[in-house]
Write an enzyme that holds these catalytic residues in place. Structure first.
Site, short mmCIF file in Angstrom:
data_model
loop_
_atom_site.label_atom_id
_atom_site.label_comp_id
_atom_site.label_asym_id
_atom_site.label_seq_id
_atom_site.Cartn_x
_atom_site.Cartn_y
_atom_site.Cartn_z
N THR A 187 -3.15 -8.63 -3.82
CA THR A 187 -2.09 -8.24 -4.75
C THR A 187 -1.96 -6.73 -4.94
O THR A 187 -1.03 -6.27 -5.61
CB THR A 187 -2.32 -8.88 -6.13
OG1 THR A 187 -3.59 -8.46 -6.62
CG2 THR A 187 -2.26 -10.40 -6.05
N LYS A 188 -2.87 -5.95 -4.38
CA LYS A 188 -2.80 -4.50 -4.56
C LYS A 188 -1.57 -3.92 -3.87
O LYS A 188 -0.99 -4.53 -2.97
CB LYS A 188 -4.07 -3.83 -4.01
CG LYS A 188 -5.38 -4.38 -4.54
CD LYS A 188 -5.52 -4.24 -6.04
CE LYS A 188 -6.92 -4.69 -6.48
NZ LYS A 188 -7.07 -4.66 -7.95
#
Length: 364
Positions: A187-188
């Site tokens: 998700t970064k």
């Protein structure tokens, strides 16, 4: 009700890269080298170059990046490391796993980052380092922190897990400290397709130690110089990250544009992230704060909008940190009880964000 606008859709986010991923994967299979090969070396070189630095070491995940950074410092057991009281627990776990003592310092309530004005009061004869966490995608206020580390001769470690491409006064997160730890959790802003991490360091000697620590303490196969770990960035994740790295600025620009809509159109009832010209916030997370956080989360869910809470429990209130449960960190507690993360992803459109804003403004 099914979500019409999820908080995040990794499938949608990674769709533009699928063709390149498949080509890379086929090459990976054909090549037959799976651990610490050319793909890792290429990504390390390119990731360091993106930050205008010389040394980057790929590791298995963001937590290991922090642990190995601390291990490289070789601090005496029981030494103290200053950490923000409202960080994700990984920052604190890294300190504890190295048999060091985390000393909590409260954040600035406006930025959610470590408050430089409160640091010196927490420093003792046992303090060896400050670990700053660039939370949600905004750098800490680094000038006064650097003044402290230089004056008292402390190591500076940056937790950059949420701040890929963020800047303070034009300087990238990860370029201020002795070590900078990155996570590439999917998700970064720069996300792998699994766990992955990296450490940026300043010196060749630290670089060589980190390379050994991640690989059983070995520089040469079956020759172990250090008590090390198995924490290696694997070839396939490195290859995927190499594909996405040239798009990082584009990803950040898109998220900044979406965040701008929230800033411009959301009613002032909702406390938004602070905006300051010295900081380029890359909005890994766009959070608001409101005393009715839980009701708002339910309201948005009922209307098909996914949200998250980063994070619902303050570190000092976690069962895993029971020794700290009796300590009082009111600002951290306030943030954790009122914060709500809104959709703000590379996978979202401006229309998505405007719909979320309309719903929130109707609630207010």
């Amino acid at each position: 009700m099914s979500l019409t606008i999820p908080y995040e859709s990794l499938k949608t986010l990674n769709k533009p890269f699928e063709t390149e991923f498949k080509t890379k994967f086929n090459n990976f299979l054909a090549h037959g080298w799976y651990i610490l090969g050319n793909e890792v070396a290429v990504f390390e070189k390119d990731f360091a170059a993106y930050h205008h630095e010389k040394y980057a070491v790929g590791v298995a995940n963001g937590l290991d990046a922090l642990v190995l950074s601390l291990r490289c410092c070789n601090f005496p057991e029981g030494s103290e490391v200053i950490v923000p009281s409202n960080t994700y627990i990984a920052s604190i776990l890294a300190v504890l796993q190295c048999k060091l003592i985390p000393v909590f310092v409260e954040p600035d309530i406006q930025t959610y980052n470590l408050d430089p004005k409160k640091i010196e009061a927490a420093i003792t004869a046992k303090t060896v380092a400050i670990m700053v966490v660039h939370l949600y995608g905004q750098c800490c206020e680094m000038d006064p922190i650097l003044t402290i580390t230089k004056k008292i001769k402390l190591k500076l470690i940056e937790d950059c897990a949420q701040a890929h491409g963020a800047t303070y006064k034009g300087r990238l997160a990860g370029t201020f400290g002795d070590f900078a730890a990155f996570s590439f959790y999917p998700t970064k802003n720069l996300g792998a397709l699994g766990d992955a991490g990296a450490v940026i360091c300043k010196t060749e000697s630290d670089y060589e130690i980190l390379r050994q620590l991640r690989n059983y303490g070995s520089e040469k196969k079956y020759h172990n110089n250090l008590v090390g770990y198995n924490s290696r960035l694997d070839e396939i994740q490195a290859s995927f990250l190499s594909i996405k790295l040239p798009y990082l600025d584009q990803i950040n620009t898109h998220k900044i544009k979406l965040a701008g809509l929230y800033h411009e159109k959301l009613k002032e009832t909702f406390i938004r992230p602070v905006v300051d010209q010295d900081f380029k916030h890359v909005y890994h997370i766009f959070n608001i704060r409101h005393p009715e956080r839980d009701r708002i989360k339910s309201y948005l869910s009922d209307n098909g909008i996914g949200t998250e809470i980063h994070y619902p429990i303050a570190p000092h209130q976690q069962k895993a940190l029971s020794a700290m449960n009796q300590m009082d960190f009111p600002l951290s507690s306030e943030i954790h009880s009122t914060t709500l993360s809104l959709p703000c992803s590379f996978a979202h459109t401006e229309a998505d964000i405007l719909h979320v804003i309309d719903l929130l403004n109707a609630y207010a």
